[in-house]
Design a protein around this motif. Structure first.
Motif, PDB file in Angstrom:
ATOM      1  N   LEU A 212       0.828  -1.208   0.000  1.00 42.87           N
ATOM      2  CA  LEU A 212       0.000   0.000   0.000  1.00 42.87           C
ATOM      3  C   LEU A 212       0.862   1.257   0.000  1.00 42.87           C
ATOM      4  O   LEU A 212       0.514   2.259  -0.623  1.00 42.87           O
ATOM      5  CB  LEU A 212      -0.917  -0.001   1.223  1.00 42.87           C
ATOM      6  N   GLU A 213       1.985   1.201   0.698  1.00 42.14           N
ATOM      7  CA  GLU A 213       2.894   2.341   0.719  1.00 42.14           C
ATOM      8  C   GLU A 213       3.354   2.678  -0.696  1.00 42.14           C
ATOM      9  O   GLU A 213       3.400   3.842  -1.098  1.00 42.14           O
ATOM     10  CB  GLU A 213       4.094   2.019   1.609  1.00 42.14           C
ATOM     11  N   TYR A 216       0.261   4.121  -2.705  1.00 45.37           N
ATOM     12  CA  TYR A 216      -0.037   5.516  -2.362  1.00 45.37           C
ATOM     13  C   TYR A 216       1.018   6.447  -2.945  1.00 45.37           C
ATOM     14  O   TYR A 216       0.702   7.587  -3.328  1.00 45.37           O
ATOM     15  CB  TYR A 216      -0.122   5.687  -0.851  1.00 45.37           C
ATOM     16  N   GLY A 220       0.040   9.361  -5.391  1.00 46.60           N
ATOM     17  CA  GLY A 220       0.417  10.742  -5.111  1.00 46.60           C
ATOM     18  C   GLY A 220       1.069  11.392  -6.313  1.00 46.60           C
ATOM     19  O   GLY A 220       0.797  12.559  -6.626  1.00 46.60           O
ATOM     20  N   PHE A 238      -2.246  -1.108  -5.948  1.00 46.70           N
ATOM     21  CA  PHE A 238      -3.143  -1.135  -4.794  1.00 46.70           C
ATOM     22  C   PHE A 238      -3.811  -2.503  -4.658  1.00 46.70           C
ATOM     23  O   PHE A 238      -3.808  -3.110  -3.576  1.00 46.70           O
ATOM     24  CB  PHE A 238      -4.187  -0.028  -4.990  1.00 46.70           C
ATOM     25  N   LEU A 288      -2.846  10.938   2.764  1.00 41.41           N
ATOM     26  CA  LEU A 288      -3.040   9.512   2.497  1.00 41.41           C
ATOM     27  C   LEU A 288      -4.516   9.178   2.379  1.00 41.41           C
ATOM     28  O   LEU A 288      -4.905   8.337   1.555  1.00 41.41           O
ATOM     29  CB  LEU A 288      -2.385   8.688   3.604  1.00 41.41           C
ATOM     30  N   LEU A 291      -5.688   9.885  -1.080  1.00 31.84           N
ATOM     31  CA  LEU A 291      -5.157   8.905  -2.031  1.00 31.84           C
ATOM     32  C   LEU A 291      -5.898   7.574  -1.909  1.00 31.84           C
ATOM     33  O   LEU A 291      -6.237   6.942  -2.912  1.00 31.84           O
ATOM     34  CB  LEU A 291      -3.665   8.702  -1.784  1.00 31.84           C
ATOM     35  N   HIS A 292      -6.148   7.168  -0.657  1.00 32.52           N
ATOM     36  CA  HIS A 292      -6.835   5.892  -0.442  1.00 32.52           C
ATOM     37  C   HIS A 292      -8.237   5.910  -1.044  1.00 32.52           C
ATOM     38  O   HIS A 292      -8.624   4.992  -1.787  1.00 32.52           O
ATOM     39  CB  HIS A 292      -6.912   5.598   1.053  1.00 32.52           C
TER      40      HIS A 292
END
Length: 307
Positions: A212-213, A216, A220, A238, A288, A291-292
């Motif tokens: 996930l990092e 994102y 971004g 994702f 975040l 973005l999520h």
């Protein structure tokens, strides 16, 4: 001044424009260098003592306590350390004053029927406020098996930085956020208790959060480039993060199941959290939460198109 060019304690006090009691106090603490003693045993001082008193007065004018002055006069490195510490204290005091000013403006601008509720919200938040309660909320939400460095990076991304000079609307947003994360009713919200996302399936939280990092980060970059997350790129990353963490593969069927999973995870508590937290993040950088939810919307659109 005597024939030897030295001053008595009274003469030094007069030149320094302080009281004899002050000179004696600093002398007793060893802060003033003595150049000698008179025949009767009285202290004698030279110009270096006058310079030292002026330095001490300057440090005291900066609100340094006497023990801090003693450390500062010990050596140059100590002075730098003491000044840095006092600067941090002043910055915290200023932040507290700015939050207090914004809080007063908020109450002054509030409709009378809302003032009592807002006053109670503000009363539960310290000045300057801290994010300890928000951090505890996320530590309860995050899987306990996350490596410390990864958990720290996640917390940095989801806990809003508190503005040093907030506006009334930011003060209200944080007060409401603080009340949300401390609400005892959250203990009864199943989605906020760590556990496998899909019952009966393998769940590797470290794999999920590392994936996930990356997702994102891609989202971004797309957002900053003026492109909303959509099929490919960030969205694929994702979905792959969830699929790999659950020991399966990306597929249309998995994407439909993932839509259902995220609908449970992203319930009203998380939606309200991000609504309140967003005003506290930098406006020029996507948070975040943005973005999520952008990726979730992209996933829903993608799943609907392939249904």
């Amino acid at each position: 001044m005597q024939a030897d060019g030295l001053w008595s304690i009274g003469e030094l006090a007069e030149r320094a424009q302080v009281t004899v009691k002050t000179v004696r106090f600093y002398s007793d603490r060893g802060l003033l260098p003595e150049a000698g003693r008179s025949g009767g045993g009285h202290r004698r001082y030279g110009p270096e003592a006058l310079d030292r008193i002026r330095v001490i007065r300057s440090l005291r004018a900066l609100d340094l306590a006497v023990p801090e002055v003693e450390r500062a006069l010990d050596r140059d490195e100590a002075l730098e350390h003491v000044l840095a510490g006092r600067l941090r204290e002043v910055e915290e005091e200023l932040a507290g004053l700015r939050w207090r000013e914004a809080s007063l403006r908020l109450l002054a601008q509030s409709p009378p029927e809302e003032r009592a509720e807002r006053l109670l919200l503000l009363g539960a938040v310290g000045l300057p406020p801290g994010t300890d309660a928000v951090v505890r909320f996320w530590r309860r939400v995050l899987p306990v098996r996350l490596p410390p460095r990864l958990a720290s990076r996640v917390l940095d991304a989801v806990v809003p930085p508190l503005p040093a000079d907030p506006g009334p609307e930011q003060v209200l947003a944080f007060a409401r956020l603080h009340a949300l994360v401390r609400d005892p009713r959250l203990d009864r919200v199943p989605a906020l208790r760590p556990g496998p996302p899909l019952p009966g399936e393998t769940y590797r939280p470290t794999v999920l959060y590392e994936g996930l990092e990356e997702a994102y980060g891609l989202a971004g970059a797309e957002t900053r480039g003026g492109r909303p997350p959509e099929g490919g790129g960030a969205l694929d990353c994702f979905v792959t993060a969830y699929a790999t963490a659950l020991g399966t593969r990306d597929s249309p069927d998995f994407r439909r199941r993932l839509v259902e999973l995220l609908a449970r995870e992203d319930g009203p508590v998380m939606s309200r959290y991000w609504k309140l937290a967003l005003p506290l993040f930098r406006s020029d950088e996507p948070a975040l939460g943005q973005l999520h939810y952008g990726l979730v919307l992209a996933l829903r659109a993608d799943s609907a198109a392939t249904a």
